[in-house]
Design a protein around this motif. Sequence first.
Motif, PDB file in Angstrom:
ATOM      1  N   GLU A  36      10.644  29.861   7.379  1.00 33.99           N
ATOM      2  CA  GLU A  36      10.550  28.477   7.818  1.00 33.99           C
ATOM      3  C   GLU A  36       9.227  27.858   7.407  1.00 33.99           C
ATOM      4  O   GLU A  36       9.170  26.715   6.936  1.00 33.99           O
ATOM      5  N   GLU A  37       8.137  28.616   7.559  1.00 29.83           N
ATOM      6  CA  GLU A  37       6.838  28.089   7.146  1.00 29.83           C
ATOM      7  C   GLU A  37       6.786  27.893   5.632  1.00 29.83           C
ATOM      8  O   GLU A  37       6.236  26.913   5.131  1.00 29.83           O
ATOM      9  N   ARG A  38       7.381  28.860   4.904  1.00 34.06           N
ATOM     10  CA  ARG A  38       7.401  28.756   3.440  1.00 34.06           C
ATOM     11  C   ARG A  38       8.123  27.470   2.999  1.00 34.06           C
ATOM     12  O   ARG A  38       7.639  26.743   2.133  1.00 34.06           O
ATOM     13  N   ALA A  39       9.276  27.174   3.622  1.00 32.64           N
ATOM     14  CA  ALA A  39      10.007  25.950   3.289  1.00 32.64           C
ATOM     15  C   ALA A  39       9.174  24.726   3.622  1.00 32.64           C
ATOM     16  O   ALA A  39       9.147  23.744   2.854  1.00 32.64           O
ATOM     17  N   SER A  40       8.473  24.742   4.749  1.00 34.22           N
ATOM     18  CA  SER A  40       7.644  23.613   5.140  1.00 34.22           C
ATOM     19  C   SER A  40       6.494  23.391   4.174  1.00 34.22           C
ATOM     20  O   SER A  40       6.208  22.254   3.773  1.00 34.22           O
ATOM     21  N   VAL A  41       5.843  24.496   3.761  1.00 33.42           N
ATOM     22  CA  VAL A  41       4.721  24.375   2.828  1.00 33.42           C
ATOM     23  C   VAL A  41       5.202  23.905   1.460  1.00 33.42           C
ATOM     24  O   VAL A  41       4.546  23.098   0.796  1.00 33.42           O
ATOM     25  N   LEU A  42       6.380  24.429   1.020  1.00 33.19           N
ATOM     26  CA  LEU A  42       6.933  23.982  -0.265  1.00 33.19           C
ATOM     27  C   LEU A  42       7.195  22.476  -0.246  1.00 33.19           C
ATOM     28  O   LEU A  42       6.882  21.763  -1.200  1.00 33.19           O
ATOM     29  N   SER A  43       7.791  21.995   0.848  1.00 37.25           N
ATOM     30  CA  SER A  43       8.049  20.558   0.972  1.00 37.25           C
ATOM     31  C   SER A  43       6.751  19.769   0.966  1.00 37.25           C
ATOM     32  O   SER A  43       6.654  18.720   0.311  1.00 37.25           O
ATOM     33  N   TYR A  44       5.759  20.269   1.679  1.00 39.39           N
ATOM     34  CA  TYR A  44       4.456  19.603   1.745  1.00 39.39           C
ATOM     35  C   TYR A  44       3.813  19.534   0.368  1.00 39.39           C
ATOM     36  O   TYR A  44       3.277  18.503  -0.040  1.00 39.39           O
ATOM     37  N   ARG A  45       3.898  20.656  -0.384  1.00 38.74           N
ATOM     38  CA  ARG A  45       3.321  20.672  -1.733  1.00 38.74           C
ATOM     39  C   ARG A  45       4.052  19.688  -2.654  1.00 38.74           C
ATOM     40  O   ARG A  45       3.437  18.942  -3.419  1.00 38.74           O
ATOM     41  N   THR A  46       5.384  19.677  -2.556  1.00 38.00           N
ATOM     42  CA  THR A  46       6.175  18.777  -3.406  1.00 38.00           C
ATOM     43  C   THR A  46       5.823  17.324  -3.140  1.00 38.00           C
ATOM     44  O   THR A  46       5.682  16.516  -4.058  1.00 38.00           O
ATOM     45  N   ARG A  47       5.663  16.974  -1.853  1.00 40.44           N
ATOM     46  CA  ARG A  47       5.308  15.597  -1.507  1.00 40.44           C
ATOM     47  C   ARG A  47       3.930  15.228  -2.031  1.00 40.44           C
ATOM     48  O   ARG A  47       3.678  14.097  -2.453  1.00 40.44           O
ATOM     49  N   ASN A  48       3.016  16.187  -2.035  1.00 40.46           N
ATOM     50  CA  ASN A  48       1.685  15.916  -2.567  1.00 40.46           C
ATOM     51  C   ASN A  48       1.698  15.813  -4.084  1.00 40.46           C
ATOM     52  O   ASN A  48       0.972  15.002  -4.667  1.00 40.46           O
ATOM     53  N   GLU A  49       2.528  16.657  -4.727  1.00 43.94           N
ATOM     54  CA  GLU A  49       2.651  16.560  -6.189  1.00 43.94           C
ATOM     55  C   GLU A  49       3.227  15.202  -6.597  1.00 43.94           C
ATOM     56  O   GLU A  49       2.881  14.669  -7.652  1.00 43.94           O
ATOM     57  N   ALA A  50       4.110  14.658  -5.744  1.00 41.53           N
ATOM     58  CA  ALA A  50       4.698  13.346  -6.050  1.00 41.53           C
ATOM     59  C   ALA A  50       3.643  12.257  -6.111  1.00 41.53           C
ATOM     60  O   ALA A  50       3.818  11.245  -6.806  1.00 41.53           O
ATOM     61  N   ILE A  51       2.534  12.461  -5.377  1.00 43.02           N
ATOM     62  CA  ILE A  51       1.453  11.469  -5.415  1.00 43.02           C
ATOM     63  C   ILE A  51       0.889  11.337  -6.820  1.00 43.02           C
ATOM     64  O   ILE A  51       0.465  10.259  -7.247  1.00 43.02           O
ATOM     65  N   LEU A  52       0.934  12.448  -7.582  1.00 48.84           N
ATOM     66  CA  LEU A  52       0.389  12.454  -8.935  1.00 48.84           C
ATOM     67  C   LEU A  52       1.413  12.041  -9.988  1.00 48.84           C
ATOM     68  O   LEU A  52       1.095  12.018 -11.178  1.00 48.84           O
TER      69      LEU A  52
END
Length: 533
Positions: A83-99
């Motif tokens: 569950e944490e892994r899925a949350s961190v992956l989503s968080y990383r993806t959202r941050n990558e979208a900023i770029l």
Amino acid sequence: MAEENRPVLENGTQFGTAQTHPPQFNVDVAPGTRHYTLLNTNEPPEESELVFIQSVISEANARLTSLNYEISKLQPTLKWSEEERASVLSYRTRNEAILSPLRRIPPEVLADIFWWTLPSLNDEWARGTFDVAHSPWVLTWISARWRAVSVSTPSLWSQVAIDYNRDPSSEYSMSRIAVQIQRAQNLKIHFYGATAVDSVPQIQMFELLSEHSSCWEELSLRLTSSLVPLLPALHGRIQSLKRLWVEWDGPESQTAVQSIDCFDSAYSLLDFGGYNQYRFIPFALPTHQLTRYYLDGPWEEHKRNLKLSLGLVEARIVTRFNDELWPHTNEIIDLPYLRRLYVSNVKILDYLTAPVLEGLTFGVKQDIPSDIFLESFLDRSACFLRRLCVRGFTDATTATKILQRLSPSLTELIITALVDHTEAVNRIMSALTVSQVSETTVVAPQLRCLSFGCEDSRSMDYSVYLEMLKSRWRAKNRALTTAALVTEGPGPDPVTLHDIDALRLEGLDILVAEGQEAQVEMNRWFYGPTWNF
């Protein structure tokens, strides 16, 4: 990770901290031993070795039991980790979208990209029903920025396409169309009424659109008897209209209609087309300002319009509903700017002169000598035709004579068959075939584009067509660069298509089309309106 957030195992140890584990079960077997030999071959064990092998299996079973127990205790921890892994992956993806470079695209560029996603009118008709899952509606669902850009780009919303014959279920919501009108700046209306469908929603929709008729730039309209009474309200309110097409939904739609007079106040109108089909209905138009003109009607009506339309660049003249004999050619209509002309009857050429004409399409009548009327027109106009399209077939001798007369200005030739004209087609294609013996006597050697079309595949012998095409493509001093083969019926057989592909590989640009695509292409050949397809 903060220590207090780590899950705690049953033995009190926090997940992620150092733990002690029993020694790892040894699965290594020394090479050269009897056990190693049994593991790596199919040799059967001796009786004295069975006890040892069974003891090894028992030890492995005990270790597996222990491991299964350890794994079962870790399941809650593994679930938490996943569950944490899925949350961190989503968080990383959202941050990558900023770029993402997409965020830095200027709104005007994004709007231009959106414009390219719009379906063509032909695609909309092929789809058959209105669907908000297509552009431009779907663009408003992606993100707040996309919605803001799409909603504030009027050109995305200008096309309103409604055909009650194709979608009688009335998917055309009044509220949705009202939203589209509000977002658009100028409107391109394609409204096709249907006599067989309830007239009430059609009338309501047309009245809604008419409230904004001052924004109309294009109007393609199929009329029914219930829609005709709504037209007078448009008078004086369509000053922005530039393109107009009018047709009728069956003969009953023209009942009691004497004329259409509301469009004479369209002071921006440049492009007019009317298809009467069942009975001629005159249109009052600002004829003097037209640059494009397409109409089927009696010659006298065409003559009246053409005399006032001196600025025409393109004309499609179809003579129908003629109750009188052709008049004597005592008056010639000069069209000084006309560049493209279609005449359904070659006799029409006897009444015209067009000094800058570049493209001519005419229909062949069996009892009318096409070459004589064409010769007279060319001599009178002194124009240099670059493109000739013959609809129907004349005999090969006349065709050759016409082509020789047009040489060397003619660079594009199009020939179409209206019915089963296989023999006539074969003779013309044979006349165009380059002989290896006499390349110096080639008919129209300067042709760069050579196109053939037919309403069904029976109108052409593909072996003769390929022989002609290959001979002109492979001629010593070839001019041919482009060809087309279009059939409204079934297309060429696989063998013909294989040979066509071989010519493509050699560099010939050749179009092969059938069905609806062929109809659109032939309409272009005949100078029919293409903006409402």
